[in-house]
Design a protein around this motif. Structure first.
Motif, short mmCIF file in Angstrom:
data_model
loop_
_atom_site.label_atom_id
_atom_site.label_comp_id
_atom_site.label_asym_id
_atom_site.label_seq_id
_atom_site.Cartn_x
_atom_site.Cartn_y
_atom_site.Cartn_z
N MET A 1 0.81 -1.21 0.00
CA MET A 1 0.00 0.00 0.00
C MET A 1 0.85 1.26 0.00
O MET A 1 0.35 2.32 0.33
CB MET A 1 -0.91 0.00 1.22
N GLU A 2 2.09 1.17 -0.35
CA GLU A 2 2.96 2.35 -0.37
C GLU A 2 2.41 3.40 -1.33
O GLU A 2 2.57 4.58 -1.12
CB GLU A 2 4.39 1.96 -0.75
N GLY A 3 1.72 2.97 -2.40
CA GLY A 3 1.17 3.92 -3.35
C GLY A 3 0.15 4.84 -2.72
O GLY A 3 0.18 6.05 -2.94
N PHE A 4 -0.76 4.29 -1.91
CA PHE A 4 -1.76 5.12 -1.26
C PHE A 4 -1.13 6.05 -0.24
O PHE A 4 -1.47 7.23 -0.16
CB PHE A 4 -2.86 4.28 -0.59
N LYS A 5 -0.19 5.53 0.53
CA LYS A 5 0.47 6.36 1.55
C LYS A 5 1.20 7.53 0.89
O LYS A 5 1.16 8.65 1.38
CB LYS A 5 1.45 5.52 2.37
#
Length: 173
Positions: A1-5
């Motif tokens: 979920m690094e993209g959302f963060k």
């Protein structure tokens, strides 16, 4: 979920927009994420006013100084006849639902390479009057949307955040 963060960390409130019109497919994508947003009891009370004409955007200027001359704005409202009321205290969840919808919109805005800001500083009575809203439609947020101007930068305090320990309490029994 690094993209959302990364998306959540890097989006900022845009207060200076380019005059370029937002493409209809991007507007459609914003409306779709608003439709998909979770709402209390799945009542889906959100009602959206899409302002994309010169006339409607000029009327918005009479409701708030925080329009930032954006080429598009969405006023997020809810229908208080459709919103779920909590049975314990009859609290209307419409504001919560509209806020979730607005959050979905501003995050999709950023994901599409556009900019926005959440505006709460507006005259709701003026919005009702100028956009002919019935009494049961409650405006919650104005979201100016568009391509950020080349000079657009985050506000100076944008990256200032409390430490997570100041915001969190664990209650383990």
């Amino acid at each position: 979920m690094e993209g959302f963060k990364s998306l959540a960390a890097n989006r900022y409130s845009v207060r200076k927009f380019d005059s370029k019109r937002v493409e209809q497919e991007k507007v459609d994508s914003l409306l779709e994420v608003a439709r998909l947003a979770p709402t209390a009891h799945n009542n889906q009370p959100q009602r959206l006013l899409v302002l994309d004409s010169a006339d409607s955007l000029n009327r918005l200027k009479d409701c708030t100084p925080c329009h930032f001359n954006a080429p598009l704005a969405i006023i997020v409202c809810y229908d208080n006849k459709a919103s779920w009321k909590r049975s314990f205290d009859n609290e209307d969840m419409g504001v919560v639902d509209a806020s979730i919808v607005a959050t979905h919109i501003i995050l999709e805005v950023a994901d599409l390479g556009l900019g926005s800001t959440w505006v709460a500083y507006f005259d709701p009575d003026k919005v009702r009057e100028l956009f002919s809203l019935p009494d049961n439609i409650i405006p919650v947020a104005v979201i100016p949307i568009g391509y950020p101007h080349a000079d657009s930068v985050p506000a100076p305090g944008h990256t200032t955040r409390f430490d997570i320990n100041d915001l969190t309490t664990y209650n383990s029994f």
